[in-house]
Each structure stands twice: as structure tokens, then as C-alpha cells.
Scaffold this motif. Structure first.
Motif, PDB file in Angstrom:
ATOM      1  N   ASP A 123       0.849  -1.189   0.000  1.00 24.74           N
ATOM      2  CA  ASP A 123       0.000   0.000   0.000  1.00 24.74           C
ATOM      3  C   ASP A 123       0.889   1.245   0.000  1.00 24.74           C
ATOM      4  O   ASP A 123       1.118   1.873   1.033  1.00 24.74           O
ATOM      5  CB  ASP A 123      -0.924  -0.014   1.222  1.00 24.74           C
ATOM      6  N   ASP A 124       1.384   1.587  -1.194  1.00 20.29           N
ATOM      7  CA  ASP A 124       2.294   2.725  -1.281  1.00 20.29           C
ATOM      8  C   ASP A 124       1.580   4.069  -1.202  1.00 20.29           C
ATOM      9  O   ASP A 124       2.222   5.121  -1.221  1.00 20.29           O
ATOM     10  CB  ASP A 124       3.144   2.644  -2.551  1.00 20.29           C
ATOM     11  N   SER A 125       0.244   4.043  -1.108  1.00 18.10           N
ATOM     12  CA  SER A 125      -0.496   5.295  -0.897  1.00 18.10           C
ATOM     13  C   SER A 125      -0.532   5.683   0.576  1.00 18.10           C
ATOM     14  O   SER A 125      -0.930   6.790   0.928  1.00 18.10           O
ATOM     15  CB  SER A 125      -1.922   5.151  -1.413  1.00 18.10           C
ATOM     16  N   SER A 126      -0.103   4.762   1.425  1.00 17.67           N
ATOM     17  CA  SER A 126      -0.134   5.010   2.865  1.00 17.67           C
ATOM     18  C   SER A 126       1.081   5.823   3.300  1.00 17.67           C
ATOM     19  O   SER A 126       2.181   5.676   2.761  1.00 17.67           O
ATOM     20  CB  SER A 126      -0.156   3.671   3.618  1.00 17.67           C
ATOM     21  N   SER A 127       0.872   6.646   4.299  1.00 14.13           N
ATOM     22  CA  SER A 127       1.974   7.419   4.871  1.00 14.13           C
ATOM     23  C   SER A 127       2.621   6.696   6.051  1.00 14.13           C
ATOM     24  O   SER A 127       3.548   7.214   6.674  1.00 14.13           O
ATOM     25  CB  SER A 127       1.458   8.791   5.333  1.00 14.13           C
ATOM     26  N   PRO A 131       3.937   0.198   5.723  1.00  9.44           N
ATOM     27  CA  PRO A 131       2.678   0.076   4.981  1.00  9.44           C
ATOM     28  C   PRO A 131       2.191  -1.367   4.902  1.00  9.44           C
ATOM     29  O   PRO A 131       2.984  -2.318   4.916  1.00  9.44           O
ATOM     30  CB  PRO A 131       3.036   0.608   3.587  1.00  9.44           C
ATOM     31  N   ARG A 141       2.590  -2.065 -11.910  1.00  9.80           N
ATOM     32  CA  ARG A 141       3.027  -1.238 -10.790  1.00  9.80           C
ATOM     33  C   ARG A 141       4.173  -1.885 -10.018  1.00  9.80           C
ATOM     34  O   ARG A 141       4.123  -3.085  -9.706  1.00  9.80           O
ATOM     35  CB  ARG A 141       1.851  -0.997  -9.840  1.00  9.80           C
ATOM     36  N   ASN A 143       4.806  -1.637  -6.977  1.00  4.45           N
ATOM     37  CA  ASN A 143       4.385  -2.080  -5.640  1.00  4.45           C
ATOM     38  C   ASN A 143       3.747  -3.468  -5.663  1.00  4.45           C
ATOM     39  O   ASN A 143       3.425  -4.015  -4.607  1.00  4.45           O
ATOM     40  CB  ASN A 143       3.430  -1.074  -4.994  1.00  4.45           C
ATOM     41  N   TYR A 163      10.384  -2.064  -1.024  1.00  8.95           N
ATOM     42  CA  TYR A 163      10.081  -1.193   0.108  1.00  8.95           C
ATOM     43  C   TYR A 163      10.597  -1.769   1.422  1.00  8.95           C
ATOM     44  O   TYR A 163      10.667  -1.065   2.426  1.00  8.95           O
ATOM     45  CB  TYR A 163       8.579  -0.976   0.237  1.00  8.95           C
TER      46      TYR A 163
END
Length: 223
Positions: A123-127, A131, A141, A143, A163
Motif C-alpha cells: 500500500d504505497d499510498s499510505s503514509s 505500509p 506497478r 508495488n 520497500y
């Protein structure tokens, strides 16, 4: 003569690409095959009950996409997965360590979040610093790319990404271990790959046996 040297060059290139790689072995010591179905079985430790992997909600809102959680029942196999190279590598029918692969759940029963694929992804949209591993990956993608690396123990491995390493943390639901990306060695998830037998396969999904169908699974294993 030019054709001869071209063939030699291609063969040497292929040898370089596979140098240092090893076939990933299942729990019985057999090569893990592209397109075949396996349970990813976490290794039981003092801090891990060994329960299998299943898609599960990791947030109340938004509910989707689903994350990946270990079952609380020891040694319950969870849902099977298939592995494939991406991009597809012609002539490679076994999975090698340290190679980019995609992972996807296999199930005919998927009652929620059907708009998402069954491919695993970070979940590379997570900060978040660590993740979650979620369902809904896309082939193109980065990810959605994973690697299988050897770990200590017979036929024991860990999953890695660009990651970090795949590990677990107590999740929101009854503290069931939830998969995430971490650089904390203590959280690393160690796994074995248990090949799904014919009876289990029939119970969970449609089994295909012809050469053409198997080739199709290797090229498009999750659609």
C-alpha cells in the motif's frame, strides 16, 4: 554465421540473468512451479501461531481494499496463491529466488471488494512507516513486485519488496497478525510453500490440466 553468434549471445545472456539464482522449493523439496497453487504457510514460532493467510479488512472505513491477515487457528492453510514472473519469462516454469514475481490469491468465492484484483501489493499510498500488504495490485506497478529469498531452515523463505521485507504486526481484529512491509528483523514473516493437492484444489477453485490451459495460467494466472 551471424545467426549462430546471435543464438550464442542470447544463451549467454540468459545464463547471466539466472546466475546465482536458485529454484524455490516447496515443503516437500520439489520446485515451486509457475501457475501451480500453493498455500503460503507461516512458520510457527513463539510469537506466531502458524495460521494461514487470508484476505481481510484492515480498516473500518474505507473497507476496501482488503489487507492480508493470518488466521488465528494454528496451521489452518488459508487461501491458495499462484506465483508468476512479470514480465513473463518464456521457458521459465519454476520460480527462482531473488526474481521479480507477482502473487495472487485463487478463490471462486470473493464476496466483497470485487472491483479490486486478487494480486498482492504494497500500500504505497499510505503514509505509514510500515505500509500494509493489500489486495488490488496491478501488473505494471512496482508495488506489486515481490521476491522470494532463502531463510534459515529447510525449504524456509521470506518475502521481500523494494520497500522492505514482508512481516507481521498484531492487527485491529482480535490482534490477528497482519502483513506489512518492515525493516524490523524481529517482525519478519518466515514461510514455507505447501502445494495444494487435487482434492483441496477442487474444493477451492477450478482445476485445469491440459497443456494449453496450464500455459494460459502461466501467462495470465489471476484473471
Amino acid at each position: 554465421m551471424k545467426t549462430y553468434f546471435l543464438v550464442i549471445t542470447l544463451l549467454m545472456g540468459a545464463a547471466v540473468c539466472t546466475h546465482g539464482l536458485e529454484e524455490v522449493k516447496d515443503s516437500n523439496g520439489n520446485p515451486v512451479n509457475v501457475g501451480a497453487q500453493y498455500f503460503i504457510q507461516p512458520v510457527k514460532t513463539e510469537s506466531n501461531n502458524g495460521g494461514g493467510l487470508v484476505p481481510a479488512a484492515i480498516n473500518i472505513l474505507p473497507f476496501c481494499p482488503l489487507g492480508i491477515t493470518q488466521t488465528l487457528l494454528p496451521y489452518q492453510p488459508g487461501l491458495p496463491v499462484r506465483f508468476a514472473y512479470h514480465p513473463n519469462i518464456l521457458g521459465r516454469y519454476t520460480i527462482d529466488t531473488s526474481s521479480d514475481i507477482i502473487i495472487g490469491f485463487v478463490s471462486n468465492i470473493w464476496p466483497v471488494c470485487n472491483e479490486f484484483s486478487k494480486l498482492w501489493a504494497v500500500d504505497d499510498s499510505s503514509s505509514a512507516k510500515e505500509p500494509a500488504i493489500i489486495i488490488g495490485g496491478k501488473l505494471e506497478r512496482p508495488n506489486s513486485a515481490f521476491k522470494i529469498e532463502k531463510a534459515t531452515g529447510a525449504h524456509t523463505y521470506k518475502l521481500t519488496t523494494s520497500y522492505g521485507t514482508v512481516g507481521t504486526t498484531p492487527g485491529a481484529w482480535l490482534s490477528a497478525p497482519q502483513l506489512l512491509v518492515t525493516n524490523d528483523v524481529a517482525k519478519t514473516l518466515y514461510v514455507k510453500f505447501v502445494k495444494v493437492d487435487d482434492d483441496a484444489t477442487t474444493a477451492t477453485t477450478t482445476t485445469t490440466t491440459s497443456r494449453v490451459e496450464k500455459l494460459g495460467l502461466r501467462m495470465f494466472p489471476f484473471y
